[in-house]
Design a protein around this motif. Structure first.
Motif, PDB file in Angstrom:
ATOM      1  N   THR A  87       0.826  -1.206   0.000  1.00 13.29           N
ATOM      2  CA  THR A  87       0.000   0.000   0.000  1.00 13.29           C
ATOM      3  C   THR A  87       0.858   1.252   0.000  1.00 13.29           C
ATOM      4  OG1 THR A  87      -1.642  -1.232   1.262  1.00 13.29           O
ATOM      5  CG2 THR A  87      -1.905   1.153   1.165  1.00 13.29           C
ATOM      6  N   PHE A  88       1.915   1.220   0.809  1.00 16.27           N
ATOM      7  CA  PHE A  88       2.846   2.342   0.844  1.00 16.27           C
ATOM      8  C   PHE A  88       3.478   2.584  -0.516  1.00 16.27           C
ATOM      9  CE2 PHE A  88       7.378   3.434   1.088  1.00 16.27           C
ATOM     10  CZ  PHE A  88       7.288   4.729   1.560  1.00 16.27           C
ATOM     11  N   LEU A  89       3.931   1.516  -1.124  1.00 17.48           N
ATOM     12  CA  LEU A  89       4.627   1.655  -2.413  1.00 17.48           C
ATOM     13  C   LEU A  89       3.706   2.258  -3.470  1.00 17.48           C
ATOM     14  CD1 LEU A  89       6.630  -1.706  -2.508  1.00 17.48           C
ATOM     15  CD2 LEU A  89       7.491   0.590  -2.024  1.00 17.48           C
ATOM     16  N   VAL A  90       2.440   1.897  -3.429  1.00 17.96           N
ATOM     17  CA  VAL A  90       1.506   2.421  -4.429  1.00 17.96           C
ATOM     18  C   VAL A  90       1.004   3.814  -4.047  1.00 17.96           C
ATOM     19  CG1 VAL A  90      -0.773   2.117  -5.454  1.00 17.96           C
ATOM     20  CG2 VAL A  90       0.771   0.164  -5.253  1.00 17.96           C
ATOM     21  N   ASN A  91       0.581   3.972  -2.810  1.00 13.06           N
ATOM     22  CA  ASN A  91      -0.052   5.236  -2.420  1.00 13.06           C
ATOM     23  C   ASN A  91       0.938   6.372  -2.224  1.00 13.06           C
ATOM     24  OD1 ASN A  91      -2.267   3.628  -2.390  1.00 13.06           O
ATOM     25  ND2 ASN A  91      -2.899   4.115  -0.296  1.00 13.06           N
ATOM     26  N   ILE A  92       2.067   6.083  -1.637  1.00 16.97           N
ATOM     27  CA  ILE A  92       3.025   7.148  -1.333  1.00 16.97           C
ATOM     28  C   ILE A  92       4.103   7.261  -2.408  1.00 16.97           C
ATOM     29  CG2 ILE A  92       4.604   8.097   0.379  1.00 16.97           C
ATOM     30  CD1 ILE A  92       1.869   7.895   1.510  1.00 16.97           C
ATOM     31  N   LEU A  93       4.688   6.130  -2.782  1.00 17.98           N
ATOM     32  CA  LEU A  93       5.764   6.203  -3.777  1.00 17.98           C
ATOM     33  C   LEU A  93       5.234   6.137  -5.207  1.00 17.98           C
ATOM     34  CD1 LEU A  93       8.774   4.205  -2.315  1.00 17.98           C
ATOM     35  CD2 LEU A  93       8.150   6.602  -2.035  1.00 17.98           C
ATOM     36  N   LYS A  94       3.923   5.992  -5.356  1.00 23.41           N
ATOM     37  CA  LYS A  94       3.291   6.018  -6.683  1.00 23.41           C
ATOM     38  C   LYS A  94       3.860   4.963  -7.615  1.00 23.41           C
ATOM     39  CE  LYS A  94       1.214   9.741  -5.267  1.00 23.41           C
ATOM     40  NZ  LYS A  94      -0.119   9.544  -4.640  1.00 23.41           N
ATOM     41  N   MET A  95       4.148   3.815  -7.076  1.00 28.02           N
ATOM     42  CA  MET A  95       4.646   2.767  -7.949  1.00 28.02           C
ATOM     43  C   MET A  95       3.485   2.044  -8.606  1.00 28.02           C
ATOM     44  SD  MET A  95       7.912   1.315  -5.854  1.00 28.02           S
ATOM     45  CE  MET A  95       8.353   0.228  -7.193  1.00 28.02           C
ATOM     46  N   ASP A  96       3.800   1.342  -9.660  1.00 28.43           N
ATOM     47  CA  ASP A  96       2.812   0.604 -10.434  1.00 28.43           C
ATOM     48  C   ASP A  96       2.254  -0.550  -9.594  1.00 28.43           C
ATOM     49  OD1 ASP A  96       1.392  -0.752 -12.263  1.00 28.43           O
ATOM     50  OD2 ASP A  96       3.022  -1.009 -13.705  1.00 28.43           O
ATOM     51  N   TRP A  97       0.956  -0.620  -9.423  1.00 28.15           N
ATOM     52  CA  TRP A  97       0.374  -1.605  -8.517  1.00 28.15           C
ATOM     53  C   TRP A  97       0.598  -3.032  -8.977  1.00 28.15           C
ATOM     54  CZ3 TRP A  97      -4.135  -4.752  -9.434  1.00 28.15           C
ATOM     55  CH2 TRP A  97      -4.726  -4.541 -10.673  1.00 28.15           C
ATOM     56  N   SER A  98       0.957  -3.229 -10.240  1.00 24.65           N
ATOM     57  CA  SER A  98       1.180  -4.596 -10.703  1.00 24.65           C
ATOM     58  C   SER A  98       2.640  -5.052 -10.518  1.00 24.65           C
ATOM     59  CB  SER A  98       0.772  -4.730 -12.173  1.00 24.65           C
ATOM     60  OG  SER A  98       1.468  -3.818 -12.985  1.00 24.65           O
ATOM     61  N   THR A  99       3.512  -4.157 -10.117  1.00 29.62           N
ATOM     62  CA  THR A  99       4.937  -4.506  -9.945  1.00 29.62           C
ATOM     63  C   THR A  99       5.314  -4.695  -8.494  1.00 29.62           C
ATOM     64  OG1 THR A  99       5.160  -2.503 -11.295  1.00 29.62           O
ATOM     65  CG2 THR A  99       7.100  -3.922 -11.073  1.00 29.62           C
ATOM     66  N   VAL A 100       4.439  -4.240  -7.652  1.00 29.62           N
ATOM     67  CA  VAL A 100       4.768  -3.974  -6.268  1.00 29.62           C
ATOM     68  C   VAL A 100       4.945  -5.221  -5.409  1.00 29.62           C
ATOM     69  CG1 VAL A 100       3.175  -3.443  -4.418  1.00 29.62           C
ATOM     70  CG2 VAL A 100       4.105  -1.604  -5.849  1.00 29.62           C
ATOM     71  N   HIS A 101       4.377  -6.308  -5.889  1.00 29.68           N
ATOM     72  CA  HIS A 101       4.398  -7.542  -5.111  1.00 29.68           C
ATOM     73  C   HIS A 101       5.827  -7.984  -4.788  1.00 29.68           C
ATOM     74  CE1 HIS A 101       2.135 -10.980  -3.601  1.00 29.68           C
ATOM     75  NE2 HIS A 101       3.183 -11.716  -3.926  1.00 29.68           N
ATOM     76  N   ARG A 102       6.654  -8.013  -5.814  1.00 26.51           N
ATOM     77  CA  ARG A 102       8.023  -8.497  -5.674  1.00 26.51           C
ATOM     78  C   ARG A 102       8.799  -7.667  -4.655  1.00 26.51           C
ATOM     79  NH1 ARG A 102      11.303  -7.754 -10.605  1.00 26.51           N
ATOM     80  NH2 ARG A 102       9.245  -6.944 -11.139  1.00 26.51           N
ATOM     81  N   GLU A 103       8.614  -6.365  -4.697  1.00 24.33           N
ATOM     82  CA  GLU A 103       9.303  -5.481  -3.746  1.00 24.33           C
ATOM     83  C   GLU A 103       8.902  -5.836  -2.314  1.00 24.33           C
ATOM     84  OE1 GLU A 103      11.400  -3.041  -4.494  1.00 24.33           O
ATOM     85  OE2 GLU A 103      11.077  -2.771  -6.645  1.00 24.33           O
ATOM     86  N   ALA A 104       7.605  -5.953  -2.122  1.00 23.17           N
ATOM     87  CA  ALA A 104       7.092  -6.214  -0.777  1.00 23.17           C
ATOM     88  C   ALA A 104       7.585  -7.551  -0.255  1.00 23.17           C
ATOM     89  CB  ALA A 104       5.567  -6.175  -0.781  1.00 23.17           C
ATOM     90  N   GLU A 105       7.808  -8.456  -1.180  1.00 20.33           N
ATOM     91  CA  GLU A 105       8.272  -9.800  -0.819  1.00 20.33           C
ATOM     92  C   GLU A 105       9.594  -9.734  -0.048  1.00 20.33           C
ATOM     93  OE1 GLU A 105       6.634 -13.528  -1.155  1.00 20.33           O
ATOM     94  OE2 GLU A 105       5.915 -11.650  -2.024  1.00 20.33           O
TER      95      GLU A 105
END
Lengths: 229, 229
Positions: A87-105
DNA sequence: AGATTTATTTTGACGACTCAAAATAAGTTG
DNA sequence: CAACTTATTTTGAGTCGTCAAAATAAATCT
């Protein structure tokens, strides 16, 4: 044989058992767990035995595993981190919601409970992550709802997408490119079980055809009020 | 013997070699490295040999190690992550600047270059972290300045704190509690080499006495314009 | 220089996690 | 129910990073 502090591997095993046991009632089979972790079955068995030894898992040999209370607590904490980070990566850092899974992992194993709390605050205590998955509460509650999917909902009614079940990079990109993120409103106009396809229409008038299999990966709920995509 | 992707341990070894070789010119001795990594000397030797094999380090047996260009590139990237994460934790999550080191120690290995860039943007491309340490640029430049310290600066002039060199939890808490973060302006009013102490005064009028050793851990520069602490 | 102290390297071993392939149990089918 | 297929467990081995303690090199001090 397993220390008091959870390693990354331990956290991953527990998280995946949790993930696999939400839908299927109890007892996660070894094969499914090994596949989810991208590990050979033998490795999973070895690790599971160690986790059972540490009372984080219950292991019925040749049948499967389930979480103990302490294992579940740990798993929920990791899952909470994962989803809040997304949620942080998408809402605050404006990252692409389809890429974000790997980062969070990777991040889910690196952030402390303190940072977790502050992140939760910063984000305004969100209930679900960018894919629509529910975020476990601080106290370890995970509300799981059973939703209809595009393959099972009533034809003709307006439905709001709440969750993308298949979170593979590919599928998420597909959903993204066709304008089908959680929150989008669509109407299934046709469903052909023989051909295995369904057609849906967006409020913009655009039509999309996809397989029933794909449709089953997109959870929806009845849209009471129209919301712009 | 060391793969193409850097593990957490590899990143830590390189980072600490970088950190230890900024002041001391070249050749970091094994002992210092092992101590910095909280590892036995033997372990450091083993690891260093593997890193030399992978051309990330140069190893002169019995004399010390230094970074190769590729090792340095990697180390700077890790250090950049560390310091940007620290800045994020303090500026955005409002965490205590004296606690933040430990958190960043884990996060620096978990965030991707993509997240790094977005974080940098979100923070407004800061030049230094909350302790006053310079943040390496994206291109791998690290401006190191030699500062005066509270133990070496001119007595009587207004000095702005720019850096806390000793980043142990204890010392940072001490600095924090006495209102001596980077940015604070102070004036050394007295320095007694025999007694080994110095006295400084804050703009608020408050006086603090500390040892010359402690003072040497606080870097300062001449304060041209007064800035409120 | 020779002896002693100090720093570094070797050696042998271990823990956590993994794989490949052989052994075994469970489930399925004729 | 016996044969076969599939899922799971064992076994033996390997990697990565670590330690303790013995061996060795470098530096220091009479």
């Amino acid at each position: 044989m397993i220390g008091p502090m959870a390693t990354i591997a331990v956290e991953n095993y527990l998280k995946h058992v949790l993930l696999l046991s939400t839908r299927e009632p109890e007892l996660v089979p070894m094969g499914a767990l090994a596949a989810a972790l991208a590990v050979t079955p033998g490795t999973a068995t070895t690790m599971v035995k160690a986790l059972a030894e540490a009372s984080l898992l219950r292991h019925l040999p040749h049948h499967g595993v389930s979480l103990t209370p302490s294992g579940r607590r740990l798993a929920l904490n990791v899952l909470r981190k994962h989803r809040l980070v997304e949620t942080f990566l998408v809402n605050i850092l404006k990252m692409d919601w389809s890429t974000v899974h790997r980062e969070a992992e990777r991040l889910e194993h690196a952030i402390s409970d303190e940072v977790l709390d502050r992140l939760d605050e910063l984000l305004g205590h969100p209930q679900s992550d960018p894919h629509g998955d529910p975020i476990p509460s601080r106290e370890g509650e995970l509300r799981i709802q059973i939703y209809a999917t595009l393959s099972s909902c009533v034809v003709g009614t307006s439905q709001r997408i709440v969750q993308i079940t298949d979170q593979s990079e590919n599928f998420l990109r597909f959903a993204d490119q066709h304008g089908l993120p959680p929150g989008a409103v669509v109407r299934v106009t046709k469903r052909d079980h023989a051909a295995g396809v369904l057609t849906l229409r967006k409020p913009t008038g655009r039509s999309i055809t996809l397989s029933l299999n794909a449709g089953a990966q997109i959870s929806v709920e009845l849209a009471m009020s129209q919301v712009a995509s």
